[in-house]
Design a protein around this motif. Structure first.
Motif, PDB file in Angstrom:
ATOM      1  N   PRO A  53      25.302  40.797  38.559  1.00 27.70           N
ATOM      2  CA  PRO A  53      26.589  40.235  38.192  1.00 27.70           C
ATOM      3  C   PRO A  53      27.279  40.989  37.199  1.00 27.70           C
ATOM      4  N   GLY A  54      27.062  42.079  36.325  1.00 19.69           N
ATOM      5  CA  GLY A  54      27.623  42.758  35.248  1.00 19.69           C
ATOM      6  C   GLY A  54      28.008  44.077  35.130  1.00 19.69           C
ATOM      7  N   PRO A  55      28.205  44.742  36.384  1.00 19.34           N
ATOM      8  CA  PRO A  55      28.790  46.074  36.156  1.00 19.34           C
ATOM      9  C   PRO A  55      29.887  46.442  35.294  1.00 19.34           C
ATOM     10  N   HIS A  56      30.910  45.399  35.286  1.00 15.95           N
ATOM     11  CA  HIS A  56      31.994  45.624  34.425  1.00 15.95           C
ATOM     12  C   HIS A  56      31.625  45.636  33.143  1.00 15.95           C
ATOM     13  N   ILE A  57      30.691  44.856  32.755  1.00 21.19           N
ATOM     14  CA  ILE A  57      30.274  44.802  31.439  1.00 21.19           C
ATOM     15  C   ILE A  57      29.531  46.167  30.982  1.00 21.19           C
ATOM     16  N   ILE A  58      28.680  46.473  31.811  1.00 21.45           N
ATOM     17  CA  ILE A  58      28.129  47.901  31.676  1.00 21.45           C
ATOM     18  C   ILE A  58      29.174  48.887  31.395  1.00 21.45           C
ATOM     19  N   MET A  59      30.112  49.018  32.133  1.00 23.65           N
ATOM     20  CA  MET A  59      31.123  49.841  31.908  1.00 23.65           C
ATOM     21  C   MET A  59      31.715  49.972  30.593  1.00 23.65           C
ATOM     22  N   ASP A  60      32.149  48.691  30.310  1.00 25.84           N
ATOM     23  CA  ASP A  60      32.653  48.520  28.876  1.00 25.84           C
ATOM     24  C   ASP A  60      31.838  49.182  28.041  1.00 25.84           C
ATOM     25  N   LYS A  61      30.555  48.702  27.862  1.00 26.91           N
ATOM     26  CA  LYS A  61      29.631  49.413  26.959  1.00 26.91           C
ATOM     27  C   LYS A  61      29.475  50.775  26.849  1.00 26.91           C
ATOM     28  N   GLU A 111      36.832  38.044  40.587  1.00 18.69           N
ATOM     29  CA  GLU A 111      38.029  37.090  40.015  1.00 18.69           C
ATOM     30  C   GLU A 111      37.983  37.158  38.612  1.00 18.69           C
ATOM     31  N   ASP A 112      36.779  36.997  37.974  1.00 18.59           N
ATOM     32  CA  ASP A 112      36.825  36.827  36.509  1.00 18.59           C
ATOM     33  C   ASP A 112      36.693  38.109  35.887  1.00 18.59           C
ATOM     34  N   GLY A 113      35.975  39.042  36.224  1.00 17.36           N
ATOM     35  CA  GLY A 113      35.644  40.330  35.775  1.00 17.36           C
ATOM     36  C   GLY A 113      36.679  41.373  35.917  1.00 17.36           C
ATOM     37  N   TYR A 114      37.479  41.409  36.985  1.00 11.79           N
ATOM     38  CA  TYR A 114      38.421  42.202  37.276  1.00 11.79           C
ATOM     39  C   TYR A 114      40.035  41.616  37.618  1.00 11.79           C
ATOM     40  N   GLY A 115      39.913  40.191  37.724  1.00  9.68           N
ATOM     41  CA  GLY A 115      41.228  39.632  37.864  1.00  9.68           C
ATOM     42  C   GLY A 115      41.906  39.668  39.275  1.00  9.68           C
ATOM     43  N   ILE A 116      40.875  40.025  40.555  1.00  8.20           N
ATOM     44  CA  ILE A 116      41.285  40.414  41.900  1.00  8.20           C
ATOM     45  C   ILE A 116      41.324  38.760  42.414  1.00  8.20           C
ATOM     46  N   ASN A 117      42.311  38.283  43.057  1.00  6.64           N
ATOM     47  CA  ASN A 117      42.598  37.257  43.457  1.00  6.64           C
ATOM     48  C   ASN A 117      41.852  37.163  44.917  1.00  6.64           C
ATOM     49  N   MET A 118      40.911  36.324  44.881  1.00  2.00           N
ATOM     50  CA  MET A 118      40.098  35.937  46.343  1.00  2.00           C
ATOM     51  C   MET A 118      40.772  34.931  47.055  1.00  2.00           C
ATOM     52  N   LEU A 119      41.617  33.992  46.608  1.00  2.00           N
ATOM     53  CA  LEU A 119      42.277  32.860  47.388  1.00  2.00           C
ATOM     54  C   LEU A 119      42.799  33.329  48.601  1.00  2.00           C
ATOM     55  N   PRO A 120      43.533  34.116  48.787  1.00  2.00           N
ATOM     56  CA  PRO A 120      43.967  34.522  50.178  1.00  2.00           C
ATOM     57  C   PRO A 120      42.865  34.576  51.381  1.00  2.00           C
ATOM     58  N   LEU A 121      41.875  35.302  51.039  1.00  2.00           N
ATOM     59  CA  LEU A 121      40.621  35.440  51.697  1.00  2.00           C
ATOM     60  C   LEU A 121      39.872  34.374  51.781  1.00  2.00           C
ATOM     61  N   ALA A 122      39.742  33.284  50.891  1.00  2.00           N
ATOM     62  CA  ALA A 122      39.099  32.152  50.857  1.00  2.00           C
ATOM     63  C   ALA A 122      39.660  31.269  51.913  1.00  2.00           C
ATOM     64  N   THR A 123      41.015  31.177  51.676  1.00  4.30           N
ATOM     65  CA  THR A 123      41.933  30.162  52.677  1.00  4.30           C
ATOM     66  C   THR A 123      41.854  30.658  54.113  1.00  4.30           C
ATOM     67  N   PHE A 124      42.012  31.935  54.163  1.00  2.00           N
ATOM     68  CA  PHE A 124      41.782  32.407  55.492  1.00  2.00           C
ATOM     69  C   PHE A 124      40.405  32.167  56.240  1.00  2.00           C
ATOM     70  N   ALA A 125      39.259  32.506  55.382  1.00  2.00           N
ATOM     71  CA  ALA A 125      38.009  32.079  55.950  1.00  2.00           C
ATOM     72  C   ALA A 125      37.676  30.645  56.081  1.00  2.00           C
ATOM     73  N   LEU A 126      38.557  29.750  55.350  1.00  5.61           N
ATOM     74  CA  LEU A 126      37.962  28.170  55.535  1.00  5.61           C
ATOM     75  C   LEU A 126      38.604  27.814  56.852  1.00  5.61           C
ATOM     76  N   ASN A 139      46.175  48.237  41.314  1.00  5.92           N
ATOM     77  CA  ASN A 139      46.930  47.858  40.456  1.00  5.92           C
ATOM     78  C   ASN A 139      46.118  47.029  39.182  1.00  5.92           C
ATOM     79  N   CYS A 140      45.044  46.998  39.220  1.00  4.98           N
ATOM     80  CA  CYS A 140      44.136  46.118  38.238  1.00  4.98           C
ATOM     81  C   CYS A 140      43.740  47.227  37.173  1.00  4.98           C
ATOM     82  N   ASP A 141      44.066  47.215  36.029  1.00  3.67           N
ATOM     83  CA  ASP A 141      44.178  48.083  34.857  1.00  3.67           C
ATOM     84  C   ASP A 141      42.685  48.274  34.413  1.00  3.67           C
ATOM     85  N   LYS A 142      42.061  47.251  34.366  1.00 10.32           N
ATOM     86  CA  LYS A 142      40.579  47.367  33.752  1.00 10.32           C
ATOM     87  C   LYS A 142      39.678  48.062  34.929  1.00 10.32           C
TER      88      LYS A 142
END
Length: 653
Positions: A204-212, A258-273, A385-388
């Motif tokens: 779950p934490g590759p982004h935290i590893i990268m920060d470190k 979503e939380d680590g990189y701020g990438i919005n998954m809502l369009p995919l979730a809505t489509f999938a449902l 466009n995700c800065d992080k």
């Protein structure tokens, strides 16, 4: 003396304008090359397991405990040593718990400070004062240097040091000083860190590893195929984006996006449902442990299926765009009989476990629906466009490469593609053929082009080649004949799941082949090593990570929890210090909370891989060889000063 040499020495004289300056630098450099070499640590296949990775860095794969034992021997109890080690790993958290019950905090501060100072001295003993000074926190640099430096001419050293410690406590800075000393010890224990690939995916934490890693004092990275996949996604490559999201869904890590990189998954979730409203999506169960409730699980399964179908379409488009990749056999959607619910593979018809494909047009199976195309366009914008994410990928580009030659070791993640006879396999990349080191070099070059090439066509080629590196049989980072993603989802027949490894893996004990690989990358066959990740070593079945008499070390021991049942351990650390090579095999890490509260540690069984009869010095390393060349140049400058070829420069005071 030739004109070119004189001109070079004149430039050098600008840095060292006097005999005194040049000779002082020679003395300093000679002192450095005769110090013991710094300790290198090698880790691989971390796969997002941040807590275990962080703890291994903090404890130096057991090195902190060894320093404590060296300093205190039998003068401290086992429990006191463990408490001190835990304090060094987690100074803030451990100290807050201790002080809640400590009746005389000043006495505890004094005892603890003295113990940490002694461990710090031992950890600093193999470095120059200059290097230690650079590692000191600015806030306490002067005081720490006084405490870490033995003063031979001081008549009453004990009272001098005691006065400093008492002052630190009296002015209320003991907590901060303990934290600073603990972090200094952590820093000095590991001089340089090598990550031999696969920071991303599964955990779950590759982004935290990268920060470190971005704040780590000295590190290099050899990209793994999962890292290059994320690089391709960050560059906007559709196949890579779909694979990244699918793997996050498969391991219950969509929160990372979503939380680590701020990438919005809502369009995919809505489509999938909407698309799979009544579909149980049973073929798309999660792997690994997760804490999803029923509604979250339903959404995840549907998103997992939706992005998988999108992935197969995106990859089909890449394969059609690049016939030179020779991957048409991996395009499977047009091989499905949608009426019968079967697929034909290599002349055999197999029933599919799932036959609900509402978004696939059997006449044009690789084309996105309008909704799928819209989702992919949004996701591409989100990733690029995700800065992080972009900062993390820039760091991978700056500190990383497909391979590295360092201190007589060859580091790479996967394999060197070979033919059945053990010779280097020739691979065609955009019309030209490459093998061995040249194949690594051209692929590395195209990864960078995928981010920075000014020519649009070359940039697109680079991006598509990142997807190729992720899963192609000729990719040195994959090294199997196929990635059987479709078969594992939709077919029960195990023979269809089989991924045949490159012949490289049959030659791991063949000294002739390993020597040929070392020579290809410019290393002598005697004394050099290949350090390799990617394929987990099944330690529980008696497999050894030490191959070919120690010439090859495969150090993927299952850092990822997903592989620990297969390996029987929880990862390896290879340690290269002045005495030789040591391989530490780690037990599973319970949690950071348990490490702090219960003082539990990662138990590591260490095995000496190679012992050197004479302790290695800095002069025996790559940096040492550079310093020796600099010494030679400075001695030539001194000769030029003494012969009058170059005049000293004096400044008026």
């Amino acid at each position: 003396m030739k004109n070119l040499e004189v001109r070079y020495l004149e430039r050098l004289a600008e840095l060292y304008p006097t005999i005194a300056a040049a000779s002082t630098e020679v003395i300093n450099l000679e002192a450095i090359v005769n110090l013991p070499k710094g300790t290198e640590h090698f880790l691989t296949d971390i796969h997002g397991e941040y807590e275990a990775f962080s703890h291994v860095l903090k404890n130096g794969s057991g090195a902190v405990k060894r320093k404590i034992d060296d300093v205190f021997g039998n003068t401290l109890s086992r429990q006191d040593k463990q408490s001190l080690a835990t304090l060094i790993y987690y100074p803030r958290e451990k100290m807050s718990r201790i002080l809640q019950t400590e009746t005389n905090p000043d006495d505890w501060y004094k005892i603890t400070l003295y113990r940490l100072i002694e461990v710090s001295r031992r950890a600093a003993s193999k470095y120059t004062r200059s290097k230690v000074r650079k590692a000191l926190p600015k806030e306490f640099a002067y005081v720490m240097e006084e405490l870490l430096t033995e003063k031979a001419d001081l008549t009453d050293k004990e009272s001098y040091y005691d006065a400093i410690v008492q002052t630190i406590i009296r002015v209320g800075r003991a907590k901060q000083f303990i934290i600073a000393l603990s972090e200094l010890i952590q820093r000095l224990i590991v001089d340089h860190l090598h990550i031999v690939g696969d920071i991303y995916d599964r955990g779950p934490g590759p982004h935290i590893i990268m920060d470190k890693l971005m704040t780590y004092h000295s590190v290099d990275i050899q990209w793994g195929n999962h890292d290059v996949l994320w690089m391709g996604a960050a560059a906007g490559q559709a196949g890579c984006i779909a694979n990244v999201i699918r793997i996050c869904a498969r391991y219950g890590n969509l929160d990372l996006l979503e939380d680590g990189y701020g990438i919005n998954m809502l369009p995919l979730a809505t489509f999938a449902l909407n698309t799979y409203a009544d579909d149980p999506c049973t073929c798309f169960q999660l792997k690994g442990g997760n804490t999803y409730d029923a509604s979250e699980m339903e959404i995840n399964l549907k998103m997992h299926k939706a992005i998988s179908i999108i992935q197969f379409k995106a990859e089909g488009q890449i394969i059609k765009r690049h016939p030179e990749f020779c991957l048409d056999r991996r395009n499977l959607l047009h091989r499905i009989d949608y009426e019968k619910g079967t697929i034909e593979l290599e002349g055999i018809e197999y029933p599919l476990l799932d036959t609900n494909f509402p978004t696939i047009d059997p006449k044009d199976p690789y084309t996105f629906t309008d909704q799928e195309a819209d989702i992919m366009e949004r996701l591409e914008r989100a990733f690029t466009n995700c800065d992080k994410l972009q900062q993390h990928m820039k760091f991978l580009l700056a500190k990383g490469s497909l391979y590295k030659v360092y201190n007589n070791n060859l580091l790479y993640h996967g394999c060197v593609p070979l033919n059945e006879d053990g010779t280097f396999k020739e691979v065609e990349i955009y019309g030209k053929k490459y093998k061995g080191k040249a194949l690594y070099d051209i692929l590395d070059n195209y990864v960078r082009k995928g981010f920075v090439a000014m020519d649009r066509e070359e940039r697109e080629r680079g991006r598509d080649l990142m997807w190729y590196i992720w899963l192609h049989e000729n990719s040195p980072l994959f090294g199997k004949d196929k990635m059987a993603t479709f078969e594992r989802y939709f077919l029960t027949e195990k023979e269809t799941h089989k991924e045949t490894k490159n012949p490289y893996y049959h030659f791991l004990e063949n000294e002739e082949v390993m020597d040929r690989i070392l020579a290809e990358f410019g290393l002598a066959k005697e004394g050099a090593h290949i350090i390799n990740g990617h394929v987990p070593v099944k330690s529980k079945d008696g497999e050894s990570p030490i191959k070919c008499g120690g010439k090859l070390l495969v150090i993927d021991g299952g850092f990822s929890k997903a592989y620990q049942k297969e390996t029987g351990i929880a990862g390896y650390t290879l340690i290269y210090n002045s005495y030789g090579l040591i391989l530490a095999a780690h037990d599973p890490f319970e949690s950071t909370e348990a490490a702090i509260e219960n003082e539990s540690d990662i138990h590591s069984d260490s095995k000496m891989v190679k012992w050197v009869p004479e302790r290695k010095c800095v002069g025996d390393t790559d940096i040492g060889r550079e310093l020796k060349e600099k010494i030679k140049d400075l001695e030539k400058l001194l000769e030029a000063y003494y012969t009058g070829t170059i005049a000293e420069k004096f400044t008026v005071q």
